[in-house]
Design a protein around this motif. Structure first.
Motif, PDB file in Angstrom:
ATOM      1  N   ASP A  35     -43.425 -40.451  -4.126  1.00 48.06           N
ATOM      2  CA  ASP A  35     -43.128 -41.804  -3.674  1.00 48.06           C
ATOM      3  C   ASP A  35     -42.863 -42.710  -4.869  1.00 48.06           C
ATOM      4  O   ASP A  35     -43.716 -42.876  -5.735  1.00 48.06           O
ATOM      5  CB  ASP A  35     -44.279 -42.353  -2.846  1.00 48.06           C
ATOM      6  N   PHE A  36     -41.665 -43.288  -4.894  1.00 47.53           N
ATOM      7  CA  PHE A  36     -41.257 -44.220  -5.935  1.00 47.53           C
ATOM      8  C   PHE A  36     -41.112 -45.590  -5.275  1.00 47.53           C
ATOM      9  O   PHE A  36     -40.403 -45.725  -4.269  1.00 47.53           O
ATOM     10  CB  PHE A  36     -39.911 -43.806  -6.532  1.00 47.53           C
ATOM     11  N   SER A  37     -41.751 -46.607  -5.815  1.00 50.91           N
ATOM     12  CA  SER A  37     -41.671 -47.928  -5.186  1.00 50.91           C
ATOM     13  C   SER A  37     -41.423 -49.011  -6.224  1.00 50.91           C
ATOM     14  O   SER A  37     -41.818 -48.884  -7.392  1.00 50.91           O
ATOM     15  CB  SER A  37     -42.944 -48.228  -4.393  1.00 50.91           C
ATOM     16  N   THR A 148     -23.822 -35.479  -6.991  1.00 50.08           N
ATOM     17  CA  THR A 148     -25.206 -35.958  -7.019  1.00 50.08           C
ATOM     18  C   THR A 148     -25.219 -37.481  -6.975  1.00 50.08           C
ATOM     19  O   THR A 148     -24.548 -38.140  -7.782  1.00 50.08           O
ATOM     20  CB  THR A 148     -25.922 -35.483  -8.287  1.00 50.08           C
ATOM     21  N   PHE A 149     -25.980 -38.037  -6.016  1.00 49.03           N
ATOM     22  CA  PHE A 149     -26.044 -39.500  -5.925  1.00 49.03           C
ATOM     23  C   PHE A 149     -27.440 -40.059  -6.184  1.00 49.03           C
ATOM     24  O   PHE A 149     -27.604 -41.262  -6.365  1.00 49.03           O
ATOM     25  CB  PHE A 149     -25.532 -39.993  -4.562  1.00 49.03           C
ATOM     26  N   LEU A 150     -28.459 -39.198  -6.227  1.00 48.47           N
ATOM     27  CA  LEU A 150     -29.816 -39.687  -6.504  1.00 48.47           C
ATOM     28  C   LEU A 150     -30.615 -38.590  -7.192  1.00 48.47           C
ATOM     29  O   LEU A 150     -30.626 -37.434  -6.743  1.00 48.47           O
ATOM     30  CB  LEU A 150     -30.511 -40.104  -5.201  1.00 48.47           C
ATOM     31  N   ARG A 151     -31.278 -38.976  -8.292  1.00 49.33           N
ATOM     32  CA  ARG A 151     -32.165 -38.056  -9.005  1.00 49.33           C
ATOM     33  C   ARG A 151     -33.548 -38.690  -9.086  1.00 49.33           C
ATOM     34  O   ARG A 151     -33.689 -39.868  -9.434  1.00 49.33           O
ATOM     35  CB  ARG A 151     -31.647 -37.748 -10.409  1.00 49.33           C
ATOM     36  N   LEU A 152     -34.575 -37.902  -8.777  1.00 48.80           N
ATOM     37  CA  LEU A 152     -35.960 -38.358  -8.807  1.00 48.80           C
ATOM     38  C   LEU A 152     -36.740 -37.513  -9.808  1.00 48.80           C
ATOM     39  O   LEU A 152     -36.591 -36.290  -9.845  1.00 48.80           O
ATOM     40  CB  LEU A 152     -36.602 -38.237  -7.423  1.00 48.80           C
ATOM     41  N   GLN A 153     -37.599 -38.180 -10.614  1.00 48.63           N
ATOM     42  CA  GLN A 153     -38.377 -37.457 -11.615  1.00 48.63           C
ATOM     43  C   GLN A 153     -39.760 -38.070 -11.757  1.00 48.63           C
ATOM     44  O   GLN A 153     -39.905 -39.296 -11.805  1.00 48.63           O
ATOM     45  CB  GLN A 153     -37.657 -37.489 -12.959  1.00 48.63           C
ATOM     46  N   TRP A 209     -51.862 -37.520  -6.705  1.00 46.98           N
ATOM     47  CA  TRP A 209     -51.718 -37.640  -8.149  1.00 46.98           C
ATOM     48  C   TRP A 209     -50.865 -38.880  -8.466  1.00 46.98           C
ATOM     49  O   TRP A 209     -50.005 -39.270  -7.673  1.00 46.98           O
ATOM     50  CB  TRP A 209     -51.029 -36.408  -8.725  1.00 46.98           C
ATOM     51  N   ILE A 210     -51.114 -39.476  -9.616  1.00 48.65           N
ATOM     52  CA  ILE A 210     -50.360 -40.631 -10.082  1.00 48.65           C
ATOM     53  C   ILE A 210     -49.730 -40.292 -11.429  1.00 48.65           C
ATOM     54  O   ILE A 210     -50.364 -39.650 -12.275  1.00 48.65           O
ATOM     55  CB  ILE A 210     -51.258 -41.878 -10.237  1.00 48.65           C
ATOM     56  N   GLY A 211     -48.489 -40.737 -11.639  1.00 49.77           N
ATOM     57  CA  GLY A 211     -47.829 -40.468 -12.903  1.00 49.77           C
ATOM     58  C   GLY A 211     -46.711 -41.458 -13.186  1.00 49.77           C
ATOM     59  O   GLY A 211     -46.519 -42.428 -12.456  1.00 49.77           O
ATOM     60  N   GLU A 212     -45.994 -41.203 -14.243  1.00 52.18           N
ATOM     61  CA  GLU A 212     -44.828 -41.998 -14.581  1.00 52.18           C
ATOM     62  C   GLU A 212     -43.605 -41.347 -13.938  1.00 52.18           C
ATOM     63  O   GLU A 212     -43.670 -40.234 -13.434  1.00 52.18           O
ATOM     64  CB  GLU A 212     -44.654 -42.054 -16.103  1.00 52.18           C
ATOM     65  N   GLY A 213     -42.501 -42.053 -13.984  1.00 47.64           N
ATOM     66  CA  GLY A 213     -41.301 -41.449 -13.420  1.00 47.64           C
ATOM     67  C   GLY A 213     -40.186 -42.445 -13.272  1.00 47.64           C
ATOM     68  O   GLY A 213     -40.309 -43.616 -13.629  1.00 47.64           O
ATOM     69  N   THR A 249     -41.431 -51.849 -11.178  1.00 49.42           N
ATOM     70  CA  THR A 249     -41.712 -50.541 -10.602  1.00 49.42           C
ATOM     71  C   THR A 249     -43.212 -50.261 -10.631  1.00 49.42           C
ATOM     72  O   THR A 249     -43.925 -50.761 -11.500  1.00 49.42           O
ATOM     73  CB  THR A 249     -40.975 -49.425 -11.369  1.00 49.42           C
ATOM     74  N   LYS A 250     -43.668 -49.463  -9.699  1.00 51.73           N
ATOM     75  CA  LYS A 250     -45.062 -49.054  -9.629  1.00 51.73           C
ATOM     76  C   LYS A 250     -45.190 -47.607 -10.088  1.00 51.73           C
ATOM     77  O   LYS A 250     -44.184 -46.875 -10.138  1.00 51.73           O
ATOM     78  CB  LYS A 250     -45.583 -49.213  -8.207  1.00 51.73           C
ATOM     79  N   PRO A 251     -46.403 -47.158 -10.426  1.00 48.04           N
ATOM     80  CA  PRO A 251     -46.571 -45.747 -10.780  1.00 48.04           C
ATOM     81  C   PRO A 251     -46.110 -44.835  -9.643  1.00 48.04           C
ATOM     82  O   PRO A 251     -46.225 -45.175  -8.469  1.00 48.04           O
ATOM     83  CB  PRO A 251     -48.086 -45.624 -11.009  1.00 48.04           C
ATOM     84  N   VAL A 252     -45.566 -43.697 -10.009  1.00 47.66           N
ATOM     85  CA  VAL A 252     -45.114 -42.731  -9.021  1.00 47.66           C
ATOM     86  C   VAL A 252     -46.319 -41.970  -8.478  1.00 47.66           C
ATOM     87  O   VAL A 252     -47.227 -41.602  -9.242  1.00 47.66           O
ATOM     88  CB  VAL A 252     -44.114 -41.743  -9.641  1.00 47.66           C
TER      89      VAL A 252
END
Length: 270
Positions: A35-37, A148-153, A209-213, A249-252
């Motif tokens: 989840d990316f917000s 490709t129109f969206l990349r998530l990391q 889990w929480i991380g960067e992204g 942005t918030k943590p991923v």
């Protein structure tokens, strides 16, 4: 002569038989989500919402779900990416809050058809990669017609505290989504049916889990600007989402568990 049984649920084409409504729950035994917000322009987001809905806060969620061992796919699987905003419905009878999906891309036709026709979920097709992992980095992407129109990391995920996990478990019990059932008129213009809906879901979490992204949009080539008859305007959808302002942005977050999609409990909002 075929006559639909009003006590059964049918899918197109209906004349091959229907099912009892209580069998329309979807059980996903293995679900991994990212989840990316981020916060964005409230007026811009509010303009997406249909009549009866209002924006709760100027926040956008881009969610990836990898769904495995699905009962309605006989143990099969599919992936989805949704873009959601928190909304409130104010009707004559119903007053409730839930996530309002602006778009849902899925890489399997079966859940697309059921979610669109019955529950009013804004589902369209895209090629969506499984979640990949390398050197403590998780990543995936979505594409259309080879573009490709969206990349998530997500990088360096760390498990949340026990207290945070328990709070997340409680919140996930009611992972409801709004819907908007728009059935266009045959031959057009206009609609034969417009209904606001709610689609109950519940997730049983086993870990968070929480991380960067980061997320990265890429506009489709100019050739897709031409809208064909009965075509879905992928170019315009992606352009509008890609140009949303990103203020903070918030943590991923990454979560794992199982999911129940309660289609039998979906209903029209009043």
């Amino acid at each position: 002569m075929f006559r639909p049984d009003p006590n059964k649920t049918y899918r197109m084409p209906p004349w091959f038989g229907g099912i009892d409504p209580e069998t329309t729950y979807a059980y996903i035994n293995d679900c991994i989500s990212l989840d990316f917000s981020f916060t964005s322009d409230g007026k811009w987001l509010a303009d997406f919402l249909p009549e009866g809905f209002e924006l709760v806060r100027p926040e956008v969620s881009i969610a990836f779900n990898q769904l495995r061992i699905d009962n309605f796919l006989y143990g099969g699987s599919y992936n989805l990416i949704s873009v959601n905003v928190p909304a409130r419905f104010r009707g004559r009878q119903d007053q409730l809050e839930a996530q309002f999906p602006l778009i849902i891309w899925e890489n399997n036709t079966i859940p697309i058809l059921g979610g669109r026709e019955v529950d009013g979920q804004p589902k369209i097709y895209a090629d969506i990669q499984d979640l990949h992992f390398s050197e403590n980095t998780y990543f995936t992407n979505a594409s259309y017609q080879g573009n490709t129109f969206l990349r998530l990391q997500m990088n360096n995920p760390k498990p949340v505290s026990q207290q945070q996990l328990e709070q997340a478990k409680e919140a996930a019990k009611n992972a409801n989504k709004f819907g908007y059932r728009y059935i266009p008129k045959v031959g057009g213009p206009g609609a034969d049916l417009i209904q606001s809906t709610v689609y109950p879901m519940s997730m049983k979490l086993t870990g968070v889990w929480i991380g960067e992204g980061n997320f990265q949009w890429t506009l489709l080539p100019q050739v897709y600007r031409t809208q064909l008859t009965n075509d879905i305007d992928y170019y315009n959808i992606i352009k509008q989402l890609a140009t949303l302002p990103v203020y903070e942005t918030k943590p991923v977050s990454m979560s794992a568990g199982s999911l129940i999609m309660k289609s039998a409990e979906s209903r029209v909002l009043k």
